[in-house]
Motif scaffolding. Structure first.
Motif, PDB file in Angstrom:
ATOM      1  N   PRO B  72       0.809  -1.228   0.000  1.00 14.43           N
ATOM      2  CA  PRO B  72       0.000   0.000   0.000  1.00 14.43           C
ATOM      3  C   PRO B  72       0.844   1.281   0.000  1.00 14.43           C
ATOM      4  O   PRO B  72       0.508   2.244  -0.709  1.00 14.43           O
ATOM      5  CB  PRO B  72      -0.820  -0.092   1.292  1.00 14.43           C
ATOM      6  CG  PRO B  72      -0.575  -1.413   1.885  1.00 14.43           C
ATOM      7  CD  PRO B  72       0.407  -2.162   1.054  1.00 14.43           C
ATOM      8  N   GLU B  73       1.957   1.285   0.774  1.00 13.58           N
ATOM      9  CA  GLU B  73       2.744   2.523   0.815  1.00 13.58           C
ATOM     10  C   GLU B  73       3.422   2.794  -0.526  1.00 13.58           C
ATOM     11  O   GLU B  73       3.605   3.946  -0.918  1.00 13.58           O
ATOM     12  CB  GLU B  73       3.759   2.512   1.961  1.00 13.58           C
ATOM     13  CG  GLU B  73       4.787   1.396   1.945  1.00 13.58           C
ATOM     14  CD  GLU B  73       4.329   0.173   2.740  1.00 13.58           C
ATOM     15  OE1 GLU B  73       3.109  -0.084   2.791  1.00 13.58           O
ATOM     16  OE2 GLU B  73       5.193  -0.536   3.283  1.00 13.58           O
ATOM     17  N   ALA B  76       0.949   4.342  -2.885  1.00 18.65           N
ATOM     18  CA  ALA B  76       0.846   5.773  -2.578  1.00 18.65           C
ATOM     19  C   ALA B  76       2.009   6.529  -3.204  1.00 18.65           C
ATOM     20  O   ALA B  76       1.831   7.565  -3.839  1.00 18.65           O
ATOM     21  CB  ALA B  76       0.821   5.981  -1.065  1.00 18.65           C
ATOM     22  N   ARG B  77       3.208   5.959  -3.051  1.00 15.72           N
ATOM     23  CA  ARG B  77       4.405   6.632  -3.577  1.00 15.72           C
ATOM     24  C   ARG B  77       4.409   6.650  -5.107  1.00 15.72           C
ATOM     25  O   ARG B  77       5.013   7.524  -5.726  1.00 15.72           O
ATOM     26  CB  ARG B  77       5.657   5.923  -3.057  1.00 15.72           C
ATOM     27  CG  ARG B  77       5.818   6.026  -1.543  1.00 15.72           C
ATOM     28  CD  ARG B  77       6.805   5.001  -1.027  1.00 15.72           C
ATOM     29  NE  ARG B  77       6.864   5.004   0.439  1.00 15.72           N
ATOM     30  CZ  ARG B  77       7.447   4.044   1.154  1.00 15.72           C
ATOM     31  NH1 ARG B  77       8.032   3.020   0.554  1.00 15.72           N
ATOM     32  NH2 ARG B  77       7.461   4.105   2.465  1.00 15.72           N
ATOM     33  N   ILE B  80      -0.872   7.085  -6.164  1.00 18.60           N
ATOM     34  CA  ILE B  80      -2.299   6.869  -5.918  1.00 18.60           C
ATOM     35  C   ILE B  80      -2.673   7.490  -4.577  1.00 18.60           C
ATOM     36  O   ILE B  80      -2.032   7.232  -3.564  1.00 18.60           O
ATOM     37  CB  ILE B  80      -2.628   5.367  -5.921  1.00 18.60           C
ATOM     38  CG1 ILE B  80      -2.501   4.866  -7.359  1.00 18.60           C
ATOM     39  CG2 ILE B  80      -4.029   5.111  -5.360  1.00 18.60           C
ATOM     40  CD1 ILE B  80      -3.088   3.508  -7.608  1.00 18.60           C
ATOM     41  N   PHE B  81      -3.671   8.334  -4.600  1.00 16.67           N
ATOM     42  CA  PHE B  81      -4.125   8.972  -3.367  1.00 16.67           C
ATOM     43  C   PHE B  81      -5.579   8.610  -3.128  1.00 16.67           C
ATOM     44  O   PHE B  81      -6.415   8.694  -4.029  1.00 16.67           O
ATOM     45  CB  PHE B  81      -3.997  10.492  -3.469  1.00 16.67           C
ATOM     46  CG  PHE B  81      -4.485  11.212  -2.241  1.00 16.67           C
ATOM     47  CD1 PHE B  81      -3.625  11.475  -1.190  1.00 16.67           C
ATOM     48  CD2 PHE B  81      -5.819  11.614  -2.132  1.00 16.67           C
ATOM     49  CE1 PHE B  81      -4.075  12.118  -0.046  1.00 16.67           C
ATOM     50  CE2 PHE B  81      -6.275  12.255  -0.993  1.00 16.67           C
ATOM     51  CZ  PHE B  81      -5.408  12.514   0.048  1.00 16.67           C
ATOM     52  N   GLU B 105       8.901  10.615   2.394  1.00 13.52           N
ATOM     53  CA  GLU B 105       8.871   9.231   1.912  1.00 13.52           C
ATOM     54  C   GLU B 105       8.632   9.200   0.402  1.00 13.52           C
ATOM     55  O   GLU B 105       9.243   8.411  -0.319  1.00 13.52           O
ATOM     56  CB  GLU B 105       7.793   8.415   2.633  1.00 13.52           C
ATOM     57  CG  GLU B 105       8.143   8.034   4.067  1.00 13.52           C
ATOM     58  CD  GLU B 105       9.404   7.192   4.170  1.00 13.52           C
ATOM     59  OE1 GLU B 105       9.628   6.328   3.300  1.00 13.52           O
ATOM     60  OE2 GLU B 105      10.183   7.414   5.123  1.00 13.52           O
ATOM     61  N   HIS B 106       7.713  10.044  -0.067  1.00  8.73           N
ATOM     62  CA  HIS B 106       7.465  10.133  -1.508  1.00  8.73           C
ATOM     63  C   HIS B 106       8.734  10.566  -2.233  1.00  8.73           C
ATOM     64  O   HIS B 106       9.072  10.038  -3.287  1.00  8.73           O
ATOM     65  CB  HIS B 106       6.335  11.133  -1.795  1.00  8.73           C
ATOM     66  CG  HIS B 106       4.958  10.582  -1.581  1.00  8.73           C
ATOM     67  ND1 HIS B 106       4.061  10.356  -2.604  1.00  8.73           N
ATOM     68  CD2 HIS B 106       4.329  10.205  -0.449  1.00  8.73           C
ATOM     69  CE1 HIS B 106       2.941   9.855  -2.101  1.00  8.73           C
ATOM     70  NE2 HIS B 106       3.073   9.764  -0.793  1.00  8.73           N
TER      71      HIS B 106
END
Ligand code: ADP
Ligand code: MG
Lengths: 483, 250
Positions: B72-73, B76-77, B80-81, B105-106
């Motif tokens: 999942p993280e 996101a990176r 995808i939000f 993190e991104h």
């Protein structure tokens, strides 16, 4: 604390297991294992102690023989064979040390690994350090600077030699060897520790700190700390603790005594990170500690702040006796248990003087198959008018195989007292973790964020650089605790 | 950008998504409508990687990558939000600290250095202005004690901070009064570029007056049963979902 610092910590945190788990190859002078009167005489003579010390030890030992290990804590401890423990082990050093350069390089390397500021340059960071390795104090920094103000900060052994009058007057005055099983044991065999004396009207200009390190195998560590603050004085003191990873359990039984006189203040912070044992529950330190301070003088103050992440078993209740009118005490604690760790910790606040005040903030964090209990006593004696207490005990659970228990005891014998108790239990939810994940934050980092947020109130009470260490420890000790 | 093929997902052995197909191109806005319990939030959660749901069949390709393979993280990176239908409270964690961790993190994922504190604070300031969110909110712990509307605003603020390629907004309009709705919709519109895409999940036509969709889908009982232009939203508003049910039976 700076946010960059926090981020850095969380970055570091993602790799390690117990990172203090190395042992050092240092010659040690140890005695044969086991305990009897001859062993006690040997310890006392090795330390070249005056007669009153030997007498104190023998009295304590004889009393200890009449006692049984307490069973009332919410702990499951296998029987301890006291004849299998080495009661004295000290790193061998040549002569008495005059400068930092004289410290055994291996010992220095050990402390460098621990990040202890033994180096001269670190002295600028305004922390005076006493280091106790196995049983013996290795080096106390900053002695001269402190001496100018009349402050004494030295190893307990040195204090016995150089200030026997103070030791004789105060040792055992707050925690008698009759107090409990482990206090008696410590009083019989303790080998070193730290002594702090702040004269009247002096604010100690720097943090005083002691690092305790168990290194040798099969040894117990029994140290004593004694802090005396005369009228109108102040000191902030910190202790840190680490140990190598070993498969056997090792015993640590310490005593801390604090005396706070009129209008004086002591802050006592602990970052306890004794080896907690491995994930299967093998090894780890048994940590049985008696810590007590007396606010003897009017308007005196004693603060306890502690972050406890280590030890296989912890049994510890820092306590304050509020004797002086208007005296106050605060207790801030974060106790983390993971895997098979067991902790039974809390505090006692004894209100004796009028208008005395106490605050208890306890934050338990349990993960894995661990058990975390809070046990707190608030006592108000009959003649104490206007006592106030506020207690808040929070538990945070990670997963559903761990346990959290809260045992608040109230003994209020005066109607004017106001005593409040609040307790909460919460869980780090899968939904919170997923929310963080969805923002690009890994699960480990998410737990670090949430746990540090939860513990912030306590960590903020610690001196800055120890707060940093405490944050790191929290995150590290909970690694691998979800999923 | 996003291609969903025959996606099946279940929870505790109960199938919720029963073969979803969807294609989204860069720059497009898609609305997904449908009655309560149709599986809209489930679809959003599955795309974001929530492990509670088990994907039993199908594939999802996002920007050429197999999305279902990613943690999942990492999704996101990758950009995808998910704007949550019910945003989560994280007591004790300040929004500033939370966002700083997320943004860095991104950046790390893209091989970039963490932002300097001053640059980060400037970014915060700019995005706060863009979505008209009050510092009073961002100075508090993440969503703690926020009203429903404040939580939704905070979702849009986080979206602005993270600049996703694909934003999935799950009922971002519910619980908003008309002013808040306008602010949220404005925020979404300002963040639109020709490259990024948006999935707007909603019950009501109302939001679509402000965020104009290119395509409207109806999700019904775990399947997309109807796809048309924006006029479909109006038709649903007028007639409800029953006529679709009837059409299906025919
Ligand atoms: N955590 C869950 N556990 C069990 N059933 C769930 C869970 N989440 C959703 N469902 C079920 O999945 C179906 C679809 O729910 P959802 O995706 O939230 O619908 P929508 O968002 O379209 O209203 C519903 O029947 C709902 O009860
Ligand atoms: Mg929904």
């Amino acid at each position: 604390m700076a946010k960059e610092e926090q981020d850095k910590i969380l970055d570091e945190v993602t790799q390690s297991d117990y990172k203090y788990g190395f042992s050092s190859d240092i010659d040690t002078d140890s005695i044969a294992k086991g305990l009897n009167e001859d062993v006690i005489r040997l310890i006392s003579s090795k330390k070249n102690e005056p007669e009153f010390m030997l007498e104190f030890r023998l009295n304590a030992y004889r009393h200890w023989l009449t006692l049984k290990m307490p069973e009332w804590a919410h702990l499951d401890i296998p029987p301890i064979d006291y004849q299998e423990i080495i009661f004295y082990a000290a790193p061998v050093q040549k002569a008495k040390l005059e400068s930092m350069d004289d410290v055994d390089p291996e010992i220095r390397a050990t402390f460098d690994k621990l990040g202890i500021p033994l180096d001269e340059q670190k002295l600028l960071s305004n922390v005076a350090v006493d280091v106790v390795m196995d049983s013996s104090s290795v080096k106390t920094t900053f002695k001269e600077v402190l001496a100018e103000k009349g402050i004494i900060f030295c190893s307990f052994s040195d204090a016995v030699q150089d200030h026997p009058d103070l030791i004789q007057k105060y040792m055992g005055s707050v925690v008698s060897y009759r107090d409990n099983f482990f206090a008696a044991l410590n009083s019989a065999v303790f080998s070193d520790g730290s002594f702090v004396y702040i004269p009247k009207g002096v604010r100690c200009p720097m943090e005083l700190s002691t690092y305790f390190r168990i290194n040798a195998e099969n040894t117990g560590q029994f140290e004593r700390t004694l802090i005396v603050c005369e009228d109108e004085s102040y000191v902030s003191y910190l202790e840190g603790c680490t140990a190598p990873m070993r498969d056997e359990n090792q015993l640590h039984a310490a005593i801390v005594e604090i005396i706070v006189k009129d209008n004086s203040e002591v802050k006592y912070s602990t970052v306890q990170n004794w080896y907690p044992g491995n994930k299967e529950g093998l090894g780890g330190i048994y940590n049985f500690v008696t810590k007590r301070g007396i606010c003897e003088g009017v308007n005196s103050k004693l603060m306890w702040a502690q972050v406890e992440t280590g030890s296989a078993v912890t049994w510890k209740y820092p306590s304050s006796i509020l004797k002086g009118d208007g005296s106050s005490s605060e207790f801030y604690s974060v106790a983390v248990t993971n895997h098979h760790q067991q902790a039974d910790t809390g505090t006692k606040m004894i209100h004796i003087g009028n208008n005395t005040k106490s605050t208890i903030i306890s934050k338990g964090i349990s993960a894995g198959k661990s058990n975390n209990s809070y046990r707190g006593l608030v006592k108000v004696v009959k003649n104490c008018e206007g006592a106030r207490n506020f207690s808040q005990c929070d538990s945070l659970l990670l997963g559903d195989k761990c346990g959290a228990h809260t045992y608040p005891y109230l003994e209020v014998h005066n109607k004017s007292a106001k005593v409040e108790h609040e307790a909460t239990t919460s869980k780090i939810g899968e939904d919170q973790i997923f929310y963080c994940n969805q923002r690009g934050i890994s699960t480990e980092d998410a737990i670090g964020l949430i746990v540090n947020g939860y513990a912030k109130e306590v960590i903020n009470k610690m001196p800055m650089e120890f707060a940093v260490e405490a944050q790191k420890l929290l995150a590290i000790s909970l690694e691998g605790s979800v999923g | 950008m996003l291609s969903i093929k025959d996606l099946h997902a279940s929870i505790n052995g109960k199938e919720i998504l029963k073969g979803v197909n969807l294609e989204i191109k860069p720059g497009e806005v898609h609305a997904i409508m449908g009655p309560n319990g149709a599986g809209k939030s489930t679809l959003a959660a599955v795309l974001a990687g929530r492990e509670l749901f088990e994907v039993t069949k199908g594939e999802v390709i996002f920007e050429g990558k197999d999305l279902l393979d990613l943690a999942p993280e990492d999704r996101a990176r990758e950009g995808i939000f998910l704007g949550f239908q019910y945003p989560i409270e994280i007591p004790g964690v300040s929004t500033v600290n939370f966002m700083k961790t997320a943004v860095n993190e991104h950046r790390k994922y893209k091989g970039l250095e963490p932002l300097k504190a001053s640059d980060f604070l400037k970014l915060m300031r700019d995005k706060k202005a863009l979505v008209e969110i009050d510092s009073k909110l961002t100075n508090r712990s993440v969503n703690e004690g926020f009203s429903g509307g404040e939580k939704k605003k905070n979702e849009i603020f986080q979206m602005a901070m993270l600049e996703p390629k694909l934003a999935i907004l799950d009922e971002t309009d519910s619980g908003l009064d008309i002013d808040a709705l306008r602010v949220v919709a404005n925020g979404v519109n300002k963040l639109k570029t020709p490259e990024n895409s948006t999935i707007v999940i909603t019950h009501y036509q109302r939001l679509l007056d402000y965020i104009v969709p290119d395509v409207v889908h109806v999700l019904f009982d775990g399947r997309i049963v109807k796809t048309a232009g924006k006029e479909l939203a109006l038709e649903l508003e007028a007639k409800g979902y029953d006529w679709i049910k009837e059409e299906l039976v025919k």
